[in-house]
Design an enzyme around this catalytic site. Structure first.
Site, PDB file in Angstrom:
ATOM      1  N   VAL A  18       0.876  -1.175   0.000  1.00 38.70           N
ATOM      2  CA  VAL A  18       0.000   0.000   0.000  1.00 38.70           C
ATOM      3  C   VAL A  18       0.910   1.221   0.000  1.00 38.70           C
ATOM      4  O   VAL A  18       1.868   1.300   0.760  1.00 38.70           O
ATOM      5  CB  VAL A  18      -0.957   0.015   1.214  1.00 38.70           C
ATOM      6  CG1 VAL A  18      -2.039  -1.026   1.051  1.00 38.70           C
ATOM      7  CG2 VAL A  18      -0.221  -0.207   2.522  1.00 38.70           C
ATOM      8  N   SER A  19       0.612   2.181  -0.867  1.00 39.47           N
ATOM      9  CA  SER A  19       1.524   3.301  -1.067  1.00 39.47           C
ATOM     10  C   SER A  19       1.423   4.357   0.009  1.00 39.47           C
ATOM     11  O   SER A  19       2.334   5.158   0.182  1.00 39.47           O
ATOM     12  CB  SER A  19       1.294   3.938  -2.443  1.00 39.47           C
ATOM     13  OG  SER A  19      -0.053   4.337  -2.573  1.00 39.47           O
ATOM     14  N   LYS A  20       0.326   4.379   0.755  1.00 37.29           N
ATOM     15  CA  LYS A  20       0.165   5.349   1.825  1.00 37.29           C
ATOM     16  C   LYS A  20      -0.040   4.624   3.145  1.00 37.29           C
ATOM     17  O   LYS A  20      -0.766   3.633   3.213  1.00 37.29           O
ATOM     18  CB  LYS A  20      -1.026   6.268   1.564  1.00 37.29           C
ATOM     19  CG  LYS A  20      -0.866   7.141   0.324  1.00 37.29           C
ATOM     20  CD  LYS A  20      -2.078   8.029   0.129  1.00 37.29           C
ATOM     21  CE  LYS A  20      -1.926   8.905  -1.112  1.00 37.29           C
ATOM     22  NZ  LYS A  20      -3.128   9.745  -1.335  1.00 37.29           N
ATOM     23  N   GLN A  23      -3.545   3.879   4.118  1.00 39.02           N
ATOM     24  CA  GLN A  23      -4.337   2.912   3.387  1.00 39.02           C
ATOM     25  C   GLN A  23      -4.399   1.587   4.153  1.00 39.02           C
ATOM     26  O   GLN A  23      -3.490   1.227   4.885  1.00 39.02           O
ATOM     27  CB  GLN A  23      -3.746   2.678   1.987  1.00 39.02           C
ATOM     28  CG  GLN A  23      -3.951   3.856   1.047  1.00 39.02           C
ATOM     29  CD  GLN A  23      -3.350   3.595  -0.324  1.00 39.02           C
ATOM     30  OE1 GLN A  23      -2.366   2.894  -0.458  1.00 39.02           O
ATOM     31  NE2 GLN A  23      -3.957   4.166  -1.344  1.00 39.02           N
TER      32      GLN A  23
END
Length: 199
Positions: A18-20, A23
């Site tokens: 997950v990039s954030k 998230q």
């Protein structure tokens, strides 16, 4: 490119990204556990808050060092693996050469099957085309910039007017640090603008 074998399957590992940090990876994990047949959460490698653009991701690196021949890497989607389509294909090809299989639940890719290997070959072709198009666009942009008198690379930190002002300040004895502070740029930017070496 190696072809998937019919050897007995090894362990199944899942990779989640997950990039954030905010998230929630729960959706990906649920799919990998239920539809991807990953048996234990301990067999999941999860990179949280890590952009796909980064070449090195701690959990991905750890997974790549853990998997062995006949193991399977299960992904929610192919775009979770690499930082670009070309990088993704290179990672998958490297795994296949090590006799490690890759499955993408959403994309329907399974390198154990003939269809999966054919799909991987097509993806490799498209990735190669993408790289060629990118190189062509970059060269065209640089050529157009050169013809209009502009240079490629990062935009200048200072405008032409600011450079003139910086030169005046320098001529009056102001230091590069003082000029940098005045324009809120780095000292190296000032040196470049004044045509001097920062060494």
């Amino acid at each position: 490119m190696a072809i998937g074998t019919s050897s007995p399957p090894g362990r199944r590992f899942g990779y989640v990204r997950v990039s954030k940090a905010s998230q929630d990876e729960a959706g990906q994990i649920k799919v990998l556990m239920e539809r991807g047949s990953v048996q234990r959460k301990g067999d999941l490698f999860i990179d949280r808050g890590v952009s796909g653009a980064k070449a090195s991701r701690p959990e991905l690196d750890r997974m790549l060092a853990t998997v062995e021949p006949n193991d399977t890497v299960v992904l929610f989607k192919l775009d979770r693996l690499g930082r670009s389509s070309g990088h993704t294909i290179l990672l998958i090809e490297d795994l296949v050469k090590r006799n490690i299989h890759v499955e993408s639940v959403v994309d329907g890719l399974n390198t154990r099957t003939t269809t999966g290997m054919a799909m991987l070959s097509l993806l490799a072709i498209f990735a190669s085309m993408e790289r060629s198009f990118l190189i062509e666009r970059t060269r065209a942009g640089l050529d157009a910039a050169a013809q209009s008198g502009r240079r490629g690379g990062r935009p200048a930190a200072l405008t032409a007017e600011q450079i003139d002002h910086a030169q005046e300040m320098h001529d009056k004895g102001k230091s590069a640090s003082a000029i940098a502070s005045y324009f809120k740029v780095s000292r190296s930017s000032v040196y470049r603008a004044l045509g001097r070496s920062s060494a």
